[in-house]
Design an enzyme around this catalytic site. Structure first.
Site, PDB file in Angstrom:
ATOM      1  N   CYS A 240       6.755  21.053 -10.470  1.00 21.76           N
ATOM      2  CA  CYS A 240       7.787  21.532  -9.785  1.00 21.76           C
ATOM      3  C   CYS A 240       7.867  23.264 -10.162  1.00 21.76           C
ATOM      4  O   CYS A 240       7.732  23.447 -11.303  1.00 21.76           O
ATOM      5  CB  CYS A 240       9.063  20.919 -10.216  1.00 21.76           C
ATOM      6  SG  CYS A 240      10.587  21.402  -9.337  1.00 21.76           S
TER       7      CYS A 240
ATOM      8  N   ASN B 232       0.716  -1.221   0.137  1.00 18.15           N
ATOM      9  CA  ASN B 232       0.029  -0.102   0.045  1.00 18.15           C
ATOM     10  C   ASN B 232       0.596   1.212  -0.220  1.00 18.15           C
ATOM     11  O   ASN B 232       2.046   1.133   0.594  1.00 18.15           O
ATOM     12  CB  ASN B 232      -0.925   0.093   1.265  1.00 18.15           C
ATOM     13  CG  ASN B 232      -1.926  -1.178   1.064  1.00 18.15           C
ATOM     14  OD1 ASN B 232      -2.057  -1.716   0.139  1.00 18.15           O
ATOM     15  ND2 ASN B 232      -2.640  -1.538   2.013  1.00 18.15           N
TER      16      ASN B 232
ATOM     17  N   CYS C 196      10.450  24.373 -11.093  1.00 19.33           N
ATOM     18  CA  CYS C 196      11.197  24.688 -12.238  1.00 19.33           C
ATOM     19  C   CYS C 196      10.365  24.543 -13.773  1.00 19.33           C
ATOM     20  O   CYS C 196      11.142  24.491 -14.748  1.00 19.33           O
ATOM     21  CB  CYS C 196      12.675  23.601 -12.203  1.00 19.33           C
ATOM     22  SG  CYS C 196      11.988  21.811 -12.860  1.00 19.33           S
TER      23      CYS C 196
ATOM     24  N   HIS D 297       6.119  -0.807  -2.171  1.00 17.25           N
ATOM     25  CA  HIS D 297       5.620   0.138  -3.346  1.00 17.25           C
ATOM     26  C   HIS D 297       5.792   1.715  -3.235  1.00 17.25           C
ATOM     27  O   HIS D 297       5.346   2.374  -4.121  1.00 17.25           O
ATOM     28  CB  HIS D 297       4.249  -0.225  -3.946  1.00 17.25           C
ATOM     29  CG  HIS D 297       4.067  -1.635  -4.587  1.00 17.25           C
ATOM     30  ND1 HIS D 297       3.060  -2.156  -4.509  1.00 17.25           N
ATOM     31  CD2 HIS D 297       5.101  -2.304  -5.151  1.00 17.25           C
ATOM     32  CE1 HIS D 297       3.218  -3.431  -5.179  1.00 17.25           C
ATOM     33  NE2 HIS D 297       4.554  -3.564  -5.529  1.00 17.25           N
TER      34      HIS D 297
HETATM   35  P1  NAD Z   1      -5.852  -5.679  -4.950  1.00 20.68           P
HETATM   36  O1  NAD Z   1      -6.666  -4.355  -5.267  1.00 20.68           O
HETATM   37  O2  NAD Z   1      -5.204  -6.365  -6.304  1.00 20.68           O
HETATM   38  O3  NAD Z   1      -6.572  -6.922  -4.407  1.00 20.68           O
HETATM   39  C1  NAD Z   1      -7.287  -6.123  -3.098  1.00 20.68           C
HETATM   40  C2  NAD Z   1      -7.483  -7.609  -2.196  1.00 20.68           C
HETATM   41  O4  NAD Z   1      -8.437  -7.312  -1.215  1.00 20.68           O
HETATM   42  C3  NAD Z   1      -8.698  -8.461  -3.042  1.00 20.68           C
HETATM   43  O5  NAD Z   1      -8.374  -9.844  -3.255  1.00 20.68           O
HETATM   44  C4  NAD Z   1      -9.968  -8.370  -2.209  1.00 20.68           C
HETATM   45  O6  NAD Z   1     -10.717  -9.651  -2.213  1.00 20.68           O
HETATM   46  C5  NAD Z   1      -9.447  -8.143  -0.989  1.00 20.68           C
HETATM   47  N1  NAD Z   1     -10.194  -7.549   0.175  1.00 20.68           N
HETATM   48  C6  NAD Z   1     -11.122  -6.599  -0.191  1.00 20.68           C
HETATM   49  N2  NAD Z   1     -11.793  -6.094   0.912  1.00 20.68           N
HETATM   50  C7  NAD Z   1     -11.017  -6.639   2.011  1.00 20.68           C
HETATM   51  C8  NAD Z   1     -11.133  -6.599   3.533  1.00 20.68           C
HETATM   52  N3  NAD Z   1     -12.021  -5.926   4.059  1.00 20.68           N
HETATM   53  N4  NAD Z   1     -10.336  -7.470   3.952  1.00 20.68           N
HETATM   54  C9  NAD Z   1      -9.497  -8.334   3.461  1.00 20.68           C
HETATM   55  N5  NAD Z   1      -9.382  -8.344   2.116  1.00 20.68           N
HETATM   56  C10 NAD Z   1      -9.987  -7.680   1.186  1.00 20.68           C
HETATM   57  O7  NAD Z   1      -4.791  -5.110  -4.136  1.00 20.68           O
HETATM   58  P2  NAD Z   1      -3.158  -5.622  -4.051  1.00 20.68           P
HETATM   59  O8  NAD Z   1      -2.817  -7.122  -4.091  1.00 20.68           O
HETATM   60  O9  NAD Z   1      -2.668  -4.955  -3.058  1.00 20.68           O
HETATM   61  O10 NAD Z   1      -2.546  -5.168  -5.450  1.00 20.68           O
HETATM   62  C11 NAD Z   1      -3.120  -3.505  -5.970  1.00 20.68           C
HETATM   63  C12 NAD Z   1      -1.704  -2.735  -6.049  1.00 20.68           C
HETATM   64  O11 NAD Z   1      -2.039  -1.598  -6.153  1.00 20.68           O
HETATM   65  C13 NAD Z   1      -0.730  -2.795  -5.192  1.00 20.68           C
HETATM   66  O12 NAD Z   1       0.577  -2.633  -5.763  1.00 20.68           O
HETATM   67  C14 NAD Z   1      -0.770  -1.289  -4.447  1.00 20.68           C
HETATM   68  O13 NAD Z   1       0.440  -0.671  -4.473  1.00 20.68           O
HETATM   69  C15 NAD Z   1      -1.581  -0.517  -5.288  1.00 20.68           C
HETATM   70  N6  NAD Z   1      -2.966  -0.011  -4.529  1.00 20.68           N
HETATM   71  C16 NAD Z   1      -2.744   0.693  -3.258  1.00 20.68           C
HETATM   72  C17 NAD Z   1      -3.841   1.133  -2.703  1.00 20.68           C
HETATM   73  C18 NAD Z   1      -3.573   1.654  -1.131  1.00 20.68           C
HETATM   74  O14 NAD Z   1      -2.570   1.994  -0.878  1.00 20.68           O
HETATM   75  N7  NAD Z   1      -4.469   1.689  -0.401  1.00 20.68           N
HETATM   76  C19 NAD Z   1      -5.060   1.080  -3.024  1.00 20.68           C
HETATM   77  C20 NAD Z   1      -5.107   0.534  -4.410  1.00 20.68           C
HETATM   78  C21 NAD Z   1      -4.250  -0.026  -5.143  1.00 20.68           C
HETATM   79 ZN    ZN Z   2      12.023  20.680 -10.810  1.00 16.35          ZN
END
Ligand code: NAD
Ligand code: ZN
Length: 269
Positions: A169, A108, A171, A125
């Protein structure tokens, strides 16, 4: 809290746990109101964007059309800026407090683990609030009202999101977020920590929660732990790539299952 019943065999196994690794994905932040990518309600569900979200969040699109990359990013970061840690994030802090050794590997970019109080975090990430200019290399950040870091030095994320364009930025260059986009390399220092803390010496318990487990560096620590005879748990309402080989797949929400696990772990301090 406290209503979720863990299987008896899991309760017994948890008694011997001293070291813990937790791997989190977007699902753990769903209960804080941040949309996931995949799964129900994910931003892939958006009929206008669909699977094209991956294309928007890729290195080539950042070069050719940074405004498009940023519009996709604002969906996550714009929700994150108003979000608060939930019971799942808090339970992970409790697990870290109880463990003799602990590591949190998160995909995340929303900063919620840090806000909740987790300490040993590998944010593989990156962080959507940190910026770097693609022309001059100068660093900047979005002001984060959640931490009180509204010094006026950084940029206002709401204003940038409303403009729907890449922030710039002084710049004249375009800022990129300090996150790993699709098609980009993972940071070496964080990969080294992942190897040292999860693969070389797997913890007694490894939990994967809220991730669709699409990336090899997320699947591998679970596999290695399982093959080393360690306890593995997946928490996800839906099945994923790893559901069949973990010792326990809890079809549950992070905010229900994690507090139950935290409560069942023995105190080591
Ligand atoms: P994903 O979106 O691919 O999958 C999310 C998973 O969470 C699903 O399998 C779903 O079934 C499950 N889920 C949904 N609600 C839930 C709950 N309440 N409790 C437990 N599980 C639950 O997520 P990913 O595998 O992290 O891949 C997504 C990519 O996107 C990552 O690389 C991440 O960096 C980025 N991303 C980050 C955020 C954030 O920072 N919050 C949000 C969206 C995407
Ligand atoms: Zn700059």
């Amino acid at each position: 809290m406290g209503d979720f019943a863990l299987p008896e065999a899991l309760l017994v196994a948890l008694r011997d746990v001293r070291s813990v690794g937790v791997i989190t994905g977007a699902g753990i932040s769903a209960e804080s109101g941040i949309p996931t990518y995949r799964g129900k309600g994910g931003i892939y569900d958006d009929p206008d964007e669909g699977d094209r979200t991956v294309e928007a969040l890729s290195a080539p699109t950042l070069q050719s059309d940074p405004d498009r990359t940023w519009r996709a990013l604002f969906q996550i970061a714009g929700a994150a800026v108003n979000a608060r840690p939930n019971a799942g994030h808090t339970a992970i802090v409790e697990i870290e407090r109880k463990a003799e050794r602990f590591v949190l590997l998160t995909q995340n970019v929303d900063g919620l683990h840090r806000l909740a109080g987790s300490r040993n975090i590998i944010d593989i990430h990156g962080d959507a609030f940190e910026l770097i200019c693609m022309s001059c290399g100068k660093q900047n950040q979005f002001n984060d009202p959640r931490t009180g870091a509204t010094t006026g030095q950084g940029l206002d994320i709401h204003r940038c999101a409303a403009a729907g364009r890449a922030p710039r930025c002084p710049c004249g260059g375009v800022y990129r977020p300090e996150v790993v986009l699709f098609g980009e390399m993972l940071p070496e220092d964080k990969l080294r920590r992942l190897y040292a803390e999860l693969l070389d010496n797997p913890p007694d318990l490894v939990i994967s929660v809220g991730t669709s487990a699409m990336f090899p560096y997320i699947v591998q620590p679970m596999l290695v732990a399982r093959m080393a005879g360690k306890l593995t748990i997946e928490i996800n309402p839906e099945p994923t790539e790893i559901s069949d080989f973990v010792a326990f797949h809890l079809k549950a929400k992070a905010g229900d299952a994690l507090p139950a696990i935290a409560a069942a772990l023995p105190n080591r301090v």
